[in-house]
Design a protein around this motif. Sequence first.
Motif, PDB file in Angstrom:
ATOM      1  N   GLN A  42       0.804  -1.222   0.000  1.00  0.00           N
ATOM      2  CA  GLN A  42       0.000   0.000   0.000  1.00  0.00           C
ATOM      3  C   GLN A  42       0.837   1.272   0.000  1.00  0.00           C
ATOM      4  OE1 GLN A  42      -3.036   0.008   3.064  1.00  0.00           O
ATOM      5  NE2 GLN A  42      -3.333  -2.199   2.896  1.00  0.00           N
ATOM      6  N   ILE A  43       2.063   1.200   0.518  1.00  0.00           N
ATOM      7  CA  ILE A  43       2.909   2.391   0.630  1.00  0.00           C
ATOM      8  C   ILE A  43       4.258   2.097  -0.011  1.00  0.00           C
ATOM      9  CG2 ILE A  43       4.009   4.024   2.209  1.00  0.00           C
ATOM     10  CD1 ILE A  43       1.837   3.358   4.255  1.00  0.00           C
ATOM     11  N   LEU A  44       4.678   2.967  -0.934  1.00  0.00           N
ATOM     12  CA  LEU A  44       5.934   2.781  -1.656  1.00  0.00           C
ATOM     13  C   LEU A  44       6.737   4.073  -1.584  1.00  0.00           C
ATOM     14  CD1 LEU A  44       7.583   0.839  -3.439  1.00  0.00           C
ATOM     15  CD2 LEU A  44       6.395   1.809  -5.434  1.00  0.00           C
ATOM     16  N   LYS A  45       7.970   3.966  -1.048  1.00  0.00           N
ATOM     17  CA  LYS A  45       8.817   5.142  -0.871  1.00  0.00           C
ATOM     18  C   LYS A  45      10.212   4.868  -1.429  1.00  0.00           C
ATOM     19  CE  LYS A  45       6.582   6.354   3.550  1.00  0.00           C
ATOM     20  NZ  LYS A  45       6.805   6.582   5.000  1.00  0.00           N
ATOM     21  N   PHE A  46      10.642   5.704  -2.358  1.00  0.00           N
ATOM     22  CA  PHE A  46      12.029   5.723  -2.806  1.00  0.00           C
ATOM     23  C   PHE A  46      12.559   7.117  -2.482  1.00  0.00           C
ATOM     24  CE2 PHE A  46      10.249   2.619  -6.002  1.00  0.00           C
ATOM     25  CZ  PHE A  46      10.785   1.507  -5.382  1.00  0.00           C
ATOM     26  N   VAL A  47      13.333   7.218  -1.421  1.00  0.00           N
ATOM     27  CA  VAL A  47      13.649   8.525  -0.846  1.00  0.00           C
ATOM     28  C   VAL A  47      14.669   9.291  -1.679  1.00  0.00           C
ATOM     29  CG1 VAL A  47      14.532   9.716   1.193  1.00  0.00           C
ATOM     30  CG2 VAL A  47      13.064   7.722   1.457  1.00  0.00           C
ATOM     31  N   ASN A  48      15.732   8.640  -2.105  1.00  0.00           N
ATOM     32  CA  ASN A  48      16.747   9.317  -2.921  1.00  0.00           C
ATOM     33  C   ASN A  48      16.497   9.033  -4.396  1.00  0.00           C
ATOM     34  OD1 ASN A  48      18.062  10.603  -0.847  1.00  0.00           O
ATOM     35  ND2 ASN A  48      19.621   9.036  -0.590  1.00  0.00           N
ATOM     36  N   ALA A  49      17.131   7.995  -4.900  1.00  0.00           N
ATOM     37  CA  ALA A  49      16.935   7.632  -6.304  1.00  0.00           C
ATOM     38  C   ALA A  49      15.808   6.613  -6.436  1.00  0.00           C
ATOM     39  CB  ALA A  49      18.227   7.059  -6.871  1.00  0.00           C
ATOM     40  N   CYS A  50      15.377   6.423  -7.672  1.00  0.00           N
ATOM     41  CA  CYS A  50      14.410   5.383  -8.011  1.00  0.00           C
ATOM     42  C   CYS A  50      15.115   4.318  -8.845  1.00  0.00           C
ATOM     43  CB  CYS A  50      13.267   5.966  -8.838  1.00  0.00           C
ATOM     44  SG  CYS A  50      12.060   6.908  -7.899  1.00  0.00           S
ATOM     45  N   PRO A  51      14.516   3.148  -8.962  1.00  0.00           N
ATOM     46  CA  PRO A  51      15.026   2.203  -9.957  1.00  0.00           C
ATOM     47  C   PRO A  51      14.889   2.817 -11.354  1.00  0.00           C
ATOM     48  CG  PRO A  51      13.448   1.165  -8.463  1.00  0.00           C
ATOM     49  CD  PRO A  51      13.360   2.631  -8.223  1.00  0.00           C
ATOM     50  N   LYS A  52      15.494   2.200 -12.329  1.00  0.00           N
ATOM     51  CA  LYS A  52      15.335   2.680 -13.699  1.00  0.00           C
ATOM     52  C   LYS A  52      13.848   2.774 -14.016  1.00  0.00           C
ATOM     53  CE  LYS A  52      19.756   0.874 -15.331  1.00  0.00           C
ATOM     54  NZ  LYS A  52      20.451  -0.073 -16.243  1.00  0.00           N
ATOM     55  N   TYR A  53      13.477   3.857 -14.682  1.00  0.00           N
ATOM     56  CA  TYR A  53      12.059   4.170 -14.829  1.00  0.00           C
ATOM     57  C   TYR A  53      11.276   3.066 -15.530  1.00  0.00           C
ATOM     58  CZ  TYR A  53      13.272   8.857 -13.279  1.00  0.00           C
ATOM     59  OH  TYR A  53      13.719   9.927 -12.537  1.00  0.00           O
ATOM     60  N   GLU A  54      11.871   2.434 -16.537  1.00  0.00           N
ATOM     61  CA  GLU A  54      11.134   1.387 -17.246  1.00  0.00           C
ATOM     62  C   GLU A  54      10.852   0.194 -16.330  1.00  0.00           C
ATOM     63  OE1 GLU A  54      15.556   0.913 -18.408  1.00  0.00           O
ATOM     64  OE2 GLU A  54      14.108   2.538 -18.052  1.00  0.00           O
ATOM     65  N   LEU A  55      11.770  -0.078 -15.393  1.00  0.00           N
ATOM     66  CA  LEU A  55      11.552  -1.162 -14.432  1.00  0.00           C
ATOM     67  C   LEU A  55      10.484  -0.778 -13.412  1.00  0.00           C
ATOM     68  CD1 LEU A  55      15.249  -2.251 -13.700  1.00  0.00           C
ATOM     69  CD2 LEU A  55      13.678  -3.148 -15.424  1.00  0.00           C
ATOM     70  N   LEU A  56      10.540   0.464 -12.955  1.00  0.00           N
ATOM     71  CA  LEU A  56       9.576   0.916 -11.960  1.00  0.00           C
ATOM     72  C   LEU A  56       8.167   0.986 -12.548  1.00  0.00           C
ATOM     73  CD1 LEU A  56       8.904   1.901  -9.173  1.00  0.00           C
ATOM     74  CD2 LEU A  56       9.773   4.171  -9.775  1.00  0.00           C
ATOM     75  N   ILE A  57       8.068   1.384 -13.803  1.00  0.00           N
ATOM     76  CA  ILE A  57       6.753   1.430 -14.449  1.00  0.00           C
ATOM     77  C   ILE A  57       6.143   0.032 -14.515  1.00  0.00           C
ATOM     78  CG2 ILE A  57       5.600   1.821 -16.674  1.00  0.00           C
ATOM     79  CD1 ILE A  57       7.506   4.226 -17.046  1.00  0.00           C
ATOM     80  N   LYS A  58       6.969  -0.961 -14.837  1.00  0.00           N
ATOM     81  CA  LYS A  58       6.478  -2.342 -14.857  1.00  0.00           C
ATOM     82  C   LYS A  58       6.074  -2.789 -13.454  1.00  0.00           C
ATOM     83  CE  LYS A  58       5.622  -6.343 -16.719  1.00  0.00           C
ATOM     84  NZ  LYS A  58       4.503  -6.519 -17.674  1.00  0.00           N
ATOM     85  N   PHE A  59       6.839  -2.379 -12.451  1.00  0.00           N
ATOM     86  CA  PHE A  59       6.501  -2.705 -11.063  1.00  0.00           C
ATOM     87  C   PHE A  59       5.140  -2.111 -10.704  1.00  0.00           C
ATOM     88  CE2 PHE A  59       6.496  -1.947  -6.492  1.00  0.00           C
ATOM     89  CZ  PHE A  59       6.991  -3.134  -5.981  1.00  0.00           C
ATOM     90  N   LEU A  60       4.895  -0.866 -11.118  1.00  0.00           N
ATOM     91  CA  LEU A  60       3.605  -0.228 -10.839  1.00  0.00           C
ATOM     92  C   LEU A  60       2.474  -0.921 -11.590  1.00  0.00           C
ATOM     93  CD1 LEU A  60       4.550   3.577 -10.885  1.00  0.00           C
ATOM     94  CD2 LEU A  60       4.125   2.128  -8.898  1.00  0.00           C
ATOM     95  N   GLU A  61       2.757  -1.385 -12.777  1.00  0.00           N
ATOM     96  CA  GLU A  61       1.735  -2.117 -13.530  1.00  0.00           C
ATOM     97  C   GLU A  61       1.297  -3.364 -12.771  1.00  0.00           C
ATOM     98  OE1 GLU A  61       1.164  -4.367 -17.869  1.00  0.00           O
ATOM     99  OE2 GLU A  61       2.932  -3.117 -17.490  1.00  0.00           O
TER     100      GLU A  61
END
Length: 490
Positions: free
Chosen positions: A302-321
């Motif tokens: 339910q809660i997702l926090k990446f405080v400094n950097a994020c994973p590579k955007y294409e990977l994170l978008i798939k994670f959100l999907e």
Amino acid sequence: MSQLTADCLNEIFEYLANEKFTLHSCVLVNRLWCEVSVRILWRDVWNYSTLNFSTLVACLPIESKGILCENGIKITTPTSKLPIFNYASFCKVLSIGEVYNKLELLLANQEFVISRNLRMINLNITAQVIINLFIDQITTLKKLEISRYSQFLTWQKLDTSFIFFSKAKDCLKNLSELRCTSDLSPEFLFRLSQISNNISQLHINVENYISNGLTDLISAQKNLKYSNIAIYNNMKVDIISSLLNELPNTLTKLNLYGRDNNVSLLFISKLINLQELQLVLRYSEWFKNFEILQNIIFPQLQILKFVNACPKYELLIKFLENNGKNLKEIYFCEYSGYSDNSLNLAIANFCPKLRKLSIGFKNDELETLEIIFNSCQHLESIKIWCGRLYLNDKEALESVMKYSRNIHEILLDYRDEVHSRILPEELENIFASNMSQRSFSLVVISNINITKSLDKDDENMKIIEEHIKLGIIKRFKITSYDDVDFDPYL
């Protein structure tokens, strides 16, 4: 009022737990009020003063006082008689490091000029008898912290022999929260793993090395729900992994901080009961194995926090999907300030149940913000970054008032200077466009270098004050990343 039962008074006084002055006043009413108040005042060792510790010295048994006397340690106590309460028994939150810190201050006020070595000896002796008192008298300790303490500008390791005291088993058997470093002695950790099997919160600072007994302690836990792991040393990936792999799938909350590129995230794939995940890594390249995590389903997240950097955007978008449908809170790149329009659009597409959001929108991405408002109908709180690279505050506020339906908390985070200040008449018009007259909270996050933020204009502040009086703005706060109590997740 004096006829209220102790249980009833305790429930009332719990609301005053942070009001020490008020609780001290309650002590003076009558004996019952005194007993209830004292239990709360003495519950957390972090709230103790040096006077509290001198009172504890008065509570010491004759044998312990004899040890101090034999070593020439003289501490003035508030009374020469045995105190009326067994104060040590009220403690539920014990920090061994804080005991050392406060006793060091107490002894410094009591002793004449002595050598540094003798001061350390006296401190260790006094700390041992006080800790022994705690362990002997506390029936159920809830929280324990064992970390280093600072002495003479150097960090000292703590004596953990208390784990072998006769009453340690009774004291620690119901421990629910532990904060420690990774380099505690294996003997201590092994003994603790035999005594405490129901720790629900575990905070570990990984320093110097990882003790052999730490994995035993983790594996012995039957109900571990929350783990906070901070990795400060550049250890080999396999050494770090040996610790992280022991974390059980009972975890519902994980915070992981890594100072170096030595953390494999593969262990997270088995934590399928996670409800909250926070990763604090400096660069996107440090998210090792996120290409695997992107395909893992976390059905309760339910809660997702990446405080400094994020994973590579294409990977994170798939994670959100795969995992966005149940997310209620997202905080991306709070401190680094990275933002990406494709990622923001993915949030709009895959996260319909969001209630809180903190991300950046560049100055040409106003339409994306509007898309998020239309897609995330449950959104209640949003932090919008403002500055030259990002939206200006005028656009942000106008968009919130025009397109959002349920927003009741707006945070304007001034990352750098905005191009132009909101004029008072513009601010008045923005608030007037709030046709539903919904009430909302407004938080301004700025600093002394920002000269055009909303709070820097006297006329704008008058308008805000007027709307506070009308009840439209129910809470207004000005804060800064430099504030001691600043919370990035306001």
